[in-house]
Write a protein that holds these residues in place. Structure first.
Motif, PDB file in Angstrom:
ATOM      1  N   THR A  79      17.427  82.817  74.869  1.00 37.05           N
ATOM      2  CA  THR A  79      17.274  84.537  74.622  1.00 37.05           C
ATOM      3  C   THR A  79      16.230  85.424  73.450  1.00 37.05           C
ATOM      4  OG1 THR A  79      19.048  85.339  73.240  1.00 37.05           O
ATOM      5  CG2 THR A  79      19.911  85.517  75.363  1.00 37.05           C
ATOM      6  N   ILE A  80      15.842  84.478  73.101  1.00 36.17           N
ATOM      7  CA  ILE A  80      14.659  84.846  71.758  1.00 36.17           C
ATOM      8  C   ILE A  80      13.775  85.166  72.326  1.00 36.17           C
ATOM      9  CG2 ILE A  80      13.662  81.925  71.847  1.00 36.17           C
ATOM     10  CD1 ILE A  80      13.227  83.051  68.597  1.00 36.17           C
ATOM     11  N   ARG A  81      13.353  84.326  73.904  1.00 33.20           N
ATOM     12  CA  ARG A  81      12.157  85.049  74.790  1.00 33.20           C
ATOM     13  C   ARG A  81      11.870  86.945  74.442  1.00 33.20           C
ATOM     14  NH1 ARG A  81      12.774  80.111  78.660  1.00 33.20           N
ATOM     15  NH2 ARG A  81      14.713  81.483  78.416  1.00 33.20           N
ATOM     16  N   ASN A  82      13.627  87.659  74.546  1.00 28.28           N
ATOM     17  CA  ASN A  82      13.082  89.335  74.910  1.00 28.28           C
ATOM     18  C   ASN A  82      12.630  89.597  72.822  1.00 28.28           C
ATOM     19  OD1 ASN A  82      15.269  88.646  76.732  1.00 28.28           O
ATOM     20  ND2 ASN A  82      17.197  88.927  75.628  1.00 28.28           N
ATOM     21  N   CYS A  83      12.742  88.557  72.618  1.00 25.45           N
ATOM     22  CA  CYS A  83      11.168  89.278  71.274  1.00 25.45           C
ATOM     23  C   CYS A  83      10.360  89.385  72.023  1.00 25.45           C
ATOM     24  CB  CYS A  83      12.159  88.595  70.141  1.00 25.45           C
ATOM     25  SG  CYS A  83      13.668  88.608  70.192  1.00 25.45           S
ATOM     26  N   VAL A  84       9.768  90.479  72.760  1.00 22.80           N
ATOM     27  CA  VAL A  84       8.237  90.261  73.251  1.00 22.80           C
ATOM     28  C   VAL A  84       7.519  90.154  72.193  1.00 22.80           C
ATOM     29  CG1 VAL A  84       8.767  89.879  75.327  1.00 22.80           C
ATOM     30  CG2 VAL A  84       8.479  91.975  74.332  1.00 22.80           C
ATOM     31  N   ASN A  85       7.753  91.302  71.195  1.00 23.64           N
ATOM     32  CA  ASN A  85       6.782  91.561  70.249  1.00 23.64           C
ATOM     33  C   ASN A  85       7.129  90.190  68.757  1.00 23.64           C
ATOM     34  OD1 ASN A  85       5.905  94.413  71.530  1.00 23.64           O
ATOM     35  ND2 ASN A  85       8.432  95.062  70.886  1.00 23.64           N
ATOM     36  N   LEU A  86       7.608  89.360  69.008  1.00 23.33           N
ATOM     37  CA  LEU A  86       7.475  88.641  67.691  1.00 23.33           C
ATOM     38  C   LEU A  86       5.951  88.020  67.220  1.00 23.33           C
ATOM     39  CD1 LEU A  86       9.407  87.360  65.603  1.00 23.33           C
ATOM     40  CD2 LEU A  86      10.015  85.690  67.761  1.00 23.33           C
ATOM     41  N   THR A  87       5.490  88.208  65.900  1.00 25.25           N
ATOM     42  CA  THR A  87       5.034  87.184  65.698  1.00 25.25           C
ATOM     43  C   THR A  87       4.563  86.732  64.897  1.00 25.25           C
ATOM     44  OG1 THR A  87       3.529  89.039  64.043  1.00 25.25           O
ATOM     45  CG2 THR A  87       3.312  89.635  65.829  1.00 25.25           C
ATOM     46  N   LEU A  88       6.219  86.390  63.716  1.00 30.72           N
ATOM     47  CA  LEU A  88       5.969  85.401  63.234  1.00 30.72           C
ATOM     48  C   LEU A  88       7.555  84.821  63.108  1.00 30.72           C
ATOM     49  CD1 LEU A  88       5.023  84.100  59.938  1.00 30.72           C
ATOM     50  CD2 LEU A  88       7.011  85.092  59.837  1.00 30.72           C
ATOM     51  N   LEU A  89       7.721  83.783  63.563  1.00 31.80           N
ATOM     52  CA  LEU A  89       9.659  82.435  63.290  1.00 31.80           C
ATOM     53  C   LEU A  89       8.946  81.574  61.996  1.00 31.80           C
ATOM     54  CD1 LEU A  89      12.133  82.524  64.716  1.00 31.80           C
ATOM     55  CD2 LEU A  89      11.391  81.879  66.265  1.00 31.80           C
ATOM     56  N   SER A  90       9.849  82.155  61.169  1.00 34.91           N
ATOM     57  CA  SER A  90       9.901  81.286  60.425  1.00 34.91           C
ATOM     58  C   SER A  90      11.073  80.442  59.815  1.00 34.91           C
ATOM     59  CB  SER A  90       8.738  81.333  58.533  1.00 34.91           C
ATOM     60  OG  SER A  90       8.517  80.568  58.130  1.00 34.91           O
ATOM     61  N   LEU A  91      11.676  79.094  59.929  1.00 32.32           N
ATOM     62  CA  LEU A  91      12.841  79.419  59.983  1.00 32.32           C
ATOM     63  C   LEU A  91      12.733  77.727  58.855  1.00 32.32           C
ATOM     64  CD1 LEU A  91      14.728  79.597  63.489  1.00 32.32           C
ATOM     65  CD2 LEU A  91      14.683  81.517  61.716  1.00 32.32           C
ATOM     66  N   SER A  92      11.952  77.234  58.429  1.00 36.63           N
ATOM     67  CA  SER A  92      11.932  76.039  57.844  1.00 36.63           C
ATOM     68  C   SER A  92      13.304  76.153  56.748  1.00 36.63           C
ATOM     69  CB  SER A  92      10.863  75.970  57.307  1.00 36.63           C
ATOM     70  OG  SER A  92      10.225  76.276  56.034  1.00 36.63           O
ATOM     71  N   GLY A  93      14.067  74.922  56.345  1.00 34.70           N
ATOM     72  CA  GLY A  93      14.780  74.287  55.930  1.00 34.70           C
ATOM     73  C   GLY A  93      16.617  75.316  56.105  1.00 34.70           C
ATOM     74  N   ASN A  94      16.762  75.238  56.915  1.00 29.06           N
ATOM     75  CA  ASN A  94      17.871  75.497  57.233  1.00 29.06           C
ATOM     76  C   ASN A  94      18.254  74.676  58.298  1.00 29.06           C
ATOM     77  OD1 ASN A  94      18.071  79.356  57.656  1.00 29.06           O
ATOM     78  ND2 ASN A  94      16.272  78.568  58.163  1.00 29.06           N
ATOM     79  N   SER A  95      20.099  74.758  58.710  1.00 33.10           N
ATOM     80  CA  SER A  95      20.432  73.460  59.203  1.00 33.10           C
ATOM     81  C   SER A  95      20.403  73.364  60.754  1.00 33.10           C
ATOM     82  CB  SER A  95      21.976  73.935  59.300  1.00 33.10           C
ATOM     83  OG  SER A  95      21.869  73.058  57.601  1.00 33.10           O
TER      84      SER A  95
END
Length: 110
Positions: A79-95
């Motif tokens: 469902t992340i595809r619903n975020c059509v305005n997303l320009t940055l997704l930074s999730l490093s260092g998580n589990s």
């Protein structure tokens, strides 16, 4: 620096930008942040915000999610595809686990 637990932001109807990155000991569930109806930017890096991204698809106004070094877990949902305005997704260092879903349709991503 601040310390504490972020409350649910679901009723913060005018909240567009949240920046608590590297601001101290901030805890809370990411679902209680992403539910803010007008949220565009969430900068959570360097906090101990936890939970999974199951509800990210509801954050349709989200343009920026920076949550490096947090305690996010689980999979990144389709469902992340619903975020059509997303320009940055930074999730490093998580589990995070599981396959990365197709980001087709997120044409604003750099």
């Amino acid at each position: 620096q601040i310390q504490g637990t972020l409350p649910s932001l679901c009723t913060f109807i005018n909240l567009q930008n949240l920046d608590v990155s590297y601001g101290g000991i901030i805890v809370g569930d990411v679902a209680n942040i992403l539910c803010a109806p007008s949220l565009k930017q969430a900068r959570l890096s360097g906090t101990t915000v936890s939970g999974n991204l199951a509800t990210i698809g509801n954050a349709v106004h989200l343009t920026w999610l920076d949550a490096d070094g947090g305690r996010l877990s689980g999979e990144i949902p389709e469902t992340i595809r619903n975020c059509v305005n997303l320009t940055l997704l930074s999730l490093s260092g998580n589990s995070l686990s599981g396959p990365l879903p197709s980001l087709a349709g997120l044409s604003q991503m750099n």
